[in-house]
Design a protein around this motif. Structure first.
Motif, mmCIF file in Angstrom:
data_model
loop_
_atom_site.group_PDB
_atom_site.id
_atom_site.type_symbol
_atom_site.label_atom_id
_atom_site.label_comp_id
_atom_site.label_asym_id
_atom_site.label_seq_id
_atom_site.Cartn_x
_atom_site.Cartn_y
_atom_site.Cartn_z
ATOM 1 N N ALA A 49 39.732 39.464 42.072
ATOM 2 C CA ALA A 49 40.793 40.406 42.425
ATOM 3 C C ALA A 49 40.846 41.616 41.507
ATOM 4 O O ALA A 49 41.195 42.717 41.942
ATOM 5 C CB ALA A 49 42.147 39.690 42.410
ATOM 6 N N LEU A 50 40.499 41.425 40.215
ATOM 7 C CA LEU A 50 40.653 42.489 39.237
ATOM 8 C C LEU A 50 39.389 43.324 39.114
ATOM 9 O O LEU A 50 38.291 42.835 39.334
ATOM 10 C CB LEU A 50 41.016 41.896 37.866
ATOM 11 N N ALA A 56 43.966 43.205 46.760
ATOM 12 C CA ALA A 56 45.208 42.444 46.893
ATOM 13 C C ALA A 56 44.901 40.989 47.226
ATOM 14 O O ALA A 56 43.903 40.685 47.888
ATOM 15 C CB ALA A 56 46.077 43.066 47.986
ATOM 16 N N PRO A 57 45.754 40.059 46.774
ATOM 17 C CA PRO A 57 45.495 38.639 47.017
ATOM 18 C C PRO A 57 45.312 38.285 48.494
ATOM 19 O O PRO A 57 44.427 37.506 48.848
ATOM 20 C CB PRO A 57 46.728 37.949 46.425
ATOM 21 N N ASP A 58 46.152 38.847 49.375
ATOM 22 C CA ASP A 58 46.024 38.509 50.794
ATOM 23 C C ASP A 58 44.714 39.042 51.369
ATOM 24 O O ASP A 58 44.044 38.381 52.164
ATOM 25 C CB ASP A 58 47.221 39.043 51.595
ATOM 26 N N LEU A 91 33.653 42.888 46.595
ATOM 27 C CA LEU A 91 33.766 41.449 46.399
ATOM 28 C C LEU A 91 32.416 40.746 46.421
ATOM 29 O O LEU A 91 32.114 39.937 45.528
ATOM 30 C CB LEU A 91 34.672 40.844 47.476
ATOM 31 N N PHE A 92 31.611 41.031 47.435
ATOM 32 C CA PHE A 92 30.436 40.194 47.676
ATOM 33 C C PHE A 92 29.119 40.824 47.240
ATOM 34 O O PHE A 92 28.149 40.111 47.013
ATOM 35 C CB PHE A 92 30.376 39.823 49.162
ATOM 36 N N VAL A 330 36.589 36.491 29.135
ATOM 37 C CA VAL A 330 36.079 37.527 28.232
ATOM 38 C C VAL A 330 35.406 38.644 29.027
ATOM 39 O O VAL A 330 35.538 39.831 28.692
ATOM 40 C CB VAL A 330 35.110 36.920 27.209
ATOM 41 N N ASP A 331 34.717 38.301 30.100
ATOM 42 C CA ASP A 331 34.068 39.323 30.916
ATOM 43 C C ASP A 331 35.102 40.213 31.600
ATOM 44 O O ASP A 331 34.892 41.429 31.728
ATOM 45 C CB ASP A 331 33.163 38.656 31.952
ATOM 46 N N ASN A 332 36.208 39.638 32.046
ATOM 47 C CA ASN A 332 37.280 40.445 32.626
ATOM 48 C C ASN A 332 37.849 41.414 31.594
ATOM 49 O O ASN A 332 38.133 42.577 31.904
ATOM 50 C CB ASN A 332 38.387 39.545 33.172
#
Length: 367
Positions: A49-50, A56-58, A91-92, A330-332
């Motif tokens: 998500a980040l 957004a979560p949805d 995302l993918f 840590v990667d985030n």
């Protein structure tokens, strides 16, 4: 008068010991097991998500469902939420390969560190003890100096790590009295040799072109990870994980000493070679795609040991899951806390040193 002699055989207690270890596994509280897995799920969700392009979560859930099951999204029939091409790309095509590689590297460094600590009976042991990281670094830096393509950098890094550990095992034959001491001495010699080779490569590199690239690579980063990197390491890493998990109960026996282990039917030399090979395989793959990511294999096994105990049948899987969660975290941070991505090797060192001091103080009476 004839005297009958009966051959004396060493009893094999390995099956009984394995059953005892299975009984110990059941003593770990269910809440601890669920908590370790829950943290990984949360970090996995947050990593998707980040980012520079937040999802957004949805929208995240519906994109994932649509990718996994063709046509399921149509069942929702929600006109307010539309799957965007930008979200799918983020995302993918970008985040998924990176997340998978980060998880694999975190699990690999952690489980290799835990296995080495058990095999050498030393809580200060890390995965690079036998020179795998030093050899992989030299191989990658040499490929970068020769301006080879990215996949050849990974091949050279992998080959360098395997060659370095093979040299350490070969040098071990010089110390016949103590196998563990021989491996440690061999690892120190080989690490020093390959680190000197890396320094020589940096000296020969063009200061305006190659040297910055080599220096940045040595700091560790997942910024350039792609689908090819994920596909290249996933099979050898899974094989290494399986080998270590199959040998986990034997690491418990080795902690009692070689004589005790041999009396229980354990071939100590074979176990060490399998653990060394599997650990070198996964560590070399890790360094090949991410560069040097320090302190993970030293710190995470201590945290896992504090949660699930010293039984390696539980400790190795716990180290893998916790290591994957930790490196995702840590990667985030590396991606988000600054406008320019921070090399992850810097953050793991900054976080790892005080964390290790805290863990070590809490476990100084026994590990």
């Amino acid at each position: 008068m004839q005297t009958s002699t009966k051959s004396i055989t060493t009893p094999d207690f390995s099956e009984e010991y394995r059953e005892a270890q299975e009984a110990l596994d059941k003593r770990i509280p269910l809440g601890v097991k669920l908590g370790i897995v829950a943290v990984l799920v949360i970090m996995l969700f947050a990593s998707f998500a980040l980012g520079k392009y937040p999802v957004a979560p949805d929208e995240l859930v519906k994109n994932v469902v649509a990718q996994i099951t063709v046509g399921v999204y149509n069942l929702f029939n929600d006109p307010d939420i539309v799957i965007s091409d930008a979200a799918n790309t983020a995302l993918f095509n970008i985040r998924l390969p990176r997340i998978v590689v980060v998880m694999l590297v975190g699990a690999a460094l952690s489980v290799a560190g835990a296995a080495y600590q058990g095999m050498f009976k030393n809580p200060l042991t890390s995965p690079d003890l036998l020179g795998a990281s030093a050899g992989a670094s030299f191989g990658a830096c040499l490929a970068l100096l020769l301006d080879m393509p990215n996949y050849m950098v990974q091949v050279f890094a992998f080959a360098g790590g395997m060659v370095a550990v093979a040299c350490a095992v070969w040098l071990n034959r010089m110390v016949r009295s103590d196998a563990i001491l021989g491996l440690i001495l061999g690892g120190i010699l080989v690490s020093t040799l390959f680190q000197s080779g890396t320094s020589l490569v940096k000296l020969m590199a063009d200061a305006n072109d190659k040297l910055p690239t080599i220096t940045f690579w040595l700091m560790g980063s997942f910024a350039s990870v792609n689908d090819g990197d994920m596909r290249a390491i996933i099979i050898p890493m899974v094989c290494g994980f399986i080998l270590l998990l199959l040998e986990s109960w034997k690491l418990n026996v080795l902690s009692f000493g070689d004589e005790e282990a041999r009396s229980m039917g354990i071939k100590t030399k074979r176990v060490r070679l399998v653990v060394i090979f599997a650990s070198t395989l996964i560590v070399s793959c890790s360094v090949a795609v991410s560069g040097i990511v320090g302190w993970v294999g030293l710190v995470i096994p201590h945290l896992a040991r504090a949660l699930v105990g010293p039984n390696y049948r539980a400790l190795l899987p716990a180290s893998m899951v916790i290591g994957a969660s930790y490196l995702l975290l840590v990667d985030n941070l590396a991606r988000l806390i600054a406008t320019v991505e921070i090399p992850i090797g810097i953050l793991t060192s900054i976080i790892g040193v005080p964390f290790f001091i805290f863990i070590f103080k809490r476990n100084q009476k026994g590990w």
